[in-house]
Motif scaffolding. Structure first.
Motif, PDB file in Angstrom:
ATOM      1  N   SER A  27      89.410  77.294  57.913  1.00  0.00           N
ATOM      2  CA  SER A  27      88.957  76.902  56.576  1.00  0.00           C
ATOM      3  C   SER A  27      87.564  76.268  56.593  1.00  0.00           C
ATOM      4  N   GLN A  28      87.115  75.776  57.748  1.00  0.00           N
ATOM      5  CA  GLN A  28      85.781  75.184  57.911  1.00  0.00           C
ATOM      6  C   GLN A  28      85.117  75.799  59.152  1.00  0.00           C
ATOM      7  N   PRO A  29      84.730  77.076  59.098  1.00  0.00           N
ATOM      8  CA  PRO A  29      84.244  77.766  60.305  1.00  0.00           C
ATOM      9  C   PRO A  29      82.914  77.248  60.850  1.00  0.00           C
ATOM     10  N   ASP A  30      82.214  76.404  60.105  1.00  0.00           N
ATOM     11  CA  ASP A  30      80.943  75.859  60.600  1.00  0.00           C
ATOM     12  C   ASP A  30      81.116  74.657  61.510  1.00  0.00           C
ATOM     13  N   TRP A  31      82.347  74.168  61.658  1.00  0.00           N
ATOM     14  CA  TRP A  31      82.608  72.955  62.440  1.00  0.00           C
ATOM     15  C   TRP A  31      83.588  73.234  63.575  1.00  0.00           C
ATOM     16  N   VAL A  32      83.390  72.573  64.688  1.00  0.00           N
ATOM     17  CA  VAL A  32      84.292  72.658  65.832  1.00  0.00           C
ATOM     18  C   VAL A  32      84.433  71.255  66.422  1.00  0.00           C
ATOM     19  N   SER A  33      85.633  70.906  66.855  1.00  0.00           N
ATOM     20  CA  SER A  33      85.834  69.609  67.510  1.00  0.00           C
ATOM     21  C   SER A  33      86.180  69.844  68.975  1.00  0.00           C
ATOM     22  N   ILE A  34      85.647  68.980  69.821  1.00  0.00           N
ATOM     23  CA  ILE A  34      85.839  69.077  71.264  1.00  0.00           C
ATOM     24  C   ILE A  34      86.246  67.703  71.780  1.00  0.00           C
ATOM     25  N   ALA A  35      87.332  67.649  72.537  1.00  0.00           N
ATOM     26  CA  ALA A  35      87.780  66.405  73.167  1.00  0.00           C
ATOM     27  C   ALA A  35      87.622  66.551  74.678  1.00  0.00           C
ATOM     28  N   PHE A  36      86.967  65.557  75.285  1.00  0.00           N
ATOM     29  CA  PHE A  36      86.818  65.535  76.740  1.00  0.00           C
ATOM     30  C   PHE A  36      86.726  64.095  77.200  1.00  0.00           C
ATOM     31  N   ALA A  37      87.209  63.860  78.407  1.00  0.00           N
ATOM     32  CA  ALA A  37      87.263  62.497  78.971  1.00  0.00           C
ATOM     33  C   ALA A  37      87.875  61.574  77.923  1.00  0.00           C
ATOM     34  N   ASN A  38      87.155  60.539  77.499  1.00  0.00           N
ATOM     35  CA  ASN A  38      87.681  59.654  76.454  1.00  0.00           C
ATOM     36  C   ASN A  38      86.836  59.798  75.181  1.00  0.00           C
ATOM     37  N   LYS A  39      86.276  60.968  74.954  1.00  0.00           N
ATOM     38  CA  LYS A  39      85.386  61.207  73.825  1.00  0.00           C
ATOM     39  C   LYS A  39      85.880  62.340  72.931  1.00  0.00           C
ATOM     40  N   LEU A  40      85.538  62.263  71.662  1.00  0.00           N
ATOM     41  CA  LEU A  40      85.767  63.329  70.696  1.00  0.00           C
ATOM     42  C   LEU A  40      84.445  63.594  70.008  1.00  0.00           C
ATOM     43  N   GLN A  41      84.027  64.856  69.988  1.00  0.00           N
ATOM     44  CA  GLN A  41      82.811  65.211  69.297  1.00  0.00           C
ATOM     45  C   GLN A  41      83.130  66.264  68.250  1.00  0.00           C
ATOM     46  N   ILE A  42      82.528  66.122  67.081  1.00  0.00           N
ATOM     47  CA  ILE A  42      82.659  67.096  66.008  1.00  0.00           C
ATOM     48  C   ILE A  42      81.275  67.689  65.820  1.00  0.00           C
ATOM     49  N   LEU A  43      81.173  68.987  66.035  1.00  0.00           N
ATOM     50  CA  LEU A  43      79.870  69.652  66.070  1.00  0.00           C
ATOM     51  C   LEU A  43      79.767  70.688  64.956  1.00  0.00           C
ATOM     52  N   ARG A  44      78.600  70.760  64.367  1.00  0.00           N
ATOM     53  CA  ARG A  44      78.332  71.807  63.383  1.00  0.00           C
ATOM     54  C   ARG A  44      77.697  72.982  64.103  1.00  0.00           C
TER      55      ARG A  44
END
Length: 45
Positions: A27-44
């Motif tokens: 529903s929001q194809p321009d955004w992706v979320s990535i979790a690694f180590a103890n971090k969460l990033q939300i990227l456009r």
């Protein structure tokens, strides 16, 4: 569909640690979320 090798990716991302989770919303194809180590990033994209 014929197979072809990809020499250079259109988009690339390097995480600082092993990626634990990746979420891409239909529903929001321009955004992706990535979790690694103890971090969460939300990227456009």
């Amino acid at each position: 569909m014929s197979k072809r090798s990809v020499e250079d990716p259109i988009l690339a991302y390097n995480a600082e640690a092993e990626v634990n989770n990746l979420q891409w919303s239909s529903s929001q194809p321009d955004w992706v979320s990535i979790a690694f180590a103890n971090k969460l990033q939300i990227l456009r994209v």
